[in-house]
Design an enzyme around this catalytic site. Structure first.
Site, mmCIF file in Angstrom:
data_model
loop_
_atom_site.group_PDB
_atom_site.id
_atom_site.type_symbol
_atom_site.label_atom_id
_atom_site.label_comp_id
_atom_site.label_asym_id
_atom_site.label_seq_id
_atom_site.Cartn_x
_atom_site.Cartn_y
_atom_site.Cartn_z
ATOM 1 N N GLY A 33 -71.511 68.560 119.605
ATOM 2 C CA GLY A 33 -70.745 69.600 120.279
ATOM 3 C C GLY A 33 -71.497 71.043 120.351
ATOM 4 N N SER A 34 -70.809 71.969 121.039
ATOM 5 C CA SER A 34 -71.627 73.225 120.964
ATOM 6 C C SER A 34 -71.998 73.891 120.005
ATOM 7 C CB SER A 34 -70.837 73.940 121.976
ATOM 8 O OG SER A 34 -69.507 74.421 121.467
ATOM 9 N N GLY A 85 -69.308 70.376 113.769
ATOM 10 C CA GLY A 85 -68.117 71.506 114.048
ATOM 11 C C GLY A 85 -66.759 70.696 113.814
ATOM 12 N N ALA A 86 -65.733 71.516 114.402
ATOM 13 C CA ALA A 86 -64.436 70.645 114.251
ATOM 14 C C ALA A 86 -63.510 71.494 115.417
ATOM 15 C CB ALA A 86 -63.902 70.900 113.002
ATOM 16 N N ASP A 87 -62.602 71.114 115.886
ATOM 17 C CA ASP A 87 -61.704 71.229 116.947
ATOM 18 C C ASP A 87 -60.547 72.269 116.236
ATOM 19 O OD1 ASP A 87 -62.842 70.158 119.313
ATOM 20 O OD2 ASP A 87 -62.406 68.360 118.379
ATOM 21 N N GLU A 106 -68.888 60.393 114.024
ATOM 22 C CA GLU A 106 -68.913 61.530 112.986
ATOM 23 C C GLU A 106 -68.426 61.307 111.598
ATOM 24 O OE1 GLU A 106 -68.765 64.981 116.689
ATOM 25 O OE2 GLU A 106 -67.006 64.183 115.940
HETATM 26 C C1 5RP Z 1 -67.134 66.420 118.654
HETATM 27 C C2 5RP Z 1 -66.469 67.146 117.881
HETATM 28 C C3 5RP Z 1 -67.092 68.471 117.697
HETATM 29 O O1 5RP Z 1 -67.178 69.037 116.469
HETATM 30 C C4 5RP Z 1 -65.841 69.557 118.088
HETATM 31 O O2 5RP Z 1 -65.233 69.207 119.518
HETATM 32 C C5 5RP Z 1 -65.991 70.902 118.204
HETATM 33 O O3 5RP Z 1 -66.835 71.115 119.298
HETATM 34 P P1 5RP Z 1 -67.451 72.656 119.682
HETATM 35 O O4 5RP Z 1 -68.342 73.103 118.413
HETATM 36 O O5 5RP Z 1 -68.008 72.378 120.920
HETATM 37 O O6 5RP Z 1 -66.294 73.728 119.733
HETATM 38 O O7 5RP Z 1 -65.512 66.940 117.154
HETATM 39 O O8 5RP Z 1 -66.390 64.919 118.926
#
Ligand code: 5RP
Length: 213
Positions: A33-34, A85-87, A106
């Protein structure tokens, strides 16, 4: 401060936190992720020699500096630190992940790690998980069957059209499903035949969540 700067600050904080413990025997787990990409930048820029990294996606493997050895999980017993990271996250450190469709690997890498450090910005904090649609990875052939089961559980699944996971599977993004008990929902969804894994991280929670001020 922009969201990208916050993500970068969180990634930097994670790097500074683990830096004193990095050495030639260290195996790092790297998420996707970013926000994680900012952590990869820190690692790529540093000249610290580590044993290698187990990544949760092909994309993260390809972002690593070639001098950092990509290691298969099959080659290691334990990962020292997992950074990802996480959503969404709540105050019990339960997460929704999988916005990038990489949550299956993950979760595997997180479960193999001594310490899971989650890097986020404050936009990801929620009182109850579920505003972010819950990603569920499914075997392509079972997509409709799993969708019907998820509807019977109160969810509204949407096929992530055109997206294929690194494992060759499909993703259903599920809205409106009751996630008031994340631990039991994680198990219930994973019990549906055809589901590979879902994006609730209740059984494999991070020990540390870094949120930049
Ligand atoms: C990917 C994930 C990412 O950690 C999650 O989507 C967060 O992404 P970002 O750092 O781009 O906000 O779970 O599968």
């Amino acid at each position: 401060m922009t969201q990208n700067i916050k993500k970068k600050n969180s990634a930097k904080a994670a790097f500074e936190l683990i830096k004193p413990n990095l050495n030639k025997d260290t195996v790092l787990g790297i998420g996707t992720g970013s926000t994680t990409n900012f952590f990869i930048d820190q690692l790529n820029e540093s000249d610290i020699d580590i044993k290698g990294a187990v990544c949760s996606s092909i994309s993260s493997e390809e972002s690593l500096n070639p001098s950092i050895r990509v290691i298969s999980l099959n080659e290691v017993h334990l990962i020292d630190f997992y950074i990802d990271g996480a959503d969404e996250f709540n105050d019990r450190f339960e997460l929704i992940k999988g916005g990038g469709g990489a949550h299956t690997r993950e979760k595997i890498v997180a479960s193999a790690s001594n310490e899971f450090i989650c890097i986020v910005d404050e936009s990801k904090i929620v009182t109850e998980l579920g505003a972010f649609p819950l990603p569920v990875e499914v075997i392509p052939e079972s997509r409709s069957l799993v969708s019907r089961k998820l509807i019977s559980m109160g969810g509204i699944p949407e096929y992530r059209s055109g997206f294929v996971t690194d494992q060759g599977n499909h993703i259903l993004d599920v809205r409106d499903i009751d996630i008031s008990n994340p631990q039991s929902l994680e198990l219930m969804i994973n019990n549906i035949p055809g589901v590979v894994d879902n994006g609730i991280f209740a059984a494999n929670k991070p020990q540390i969540i870094l949120v930049p001020k």
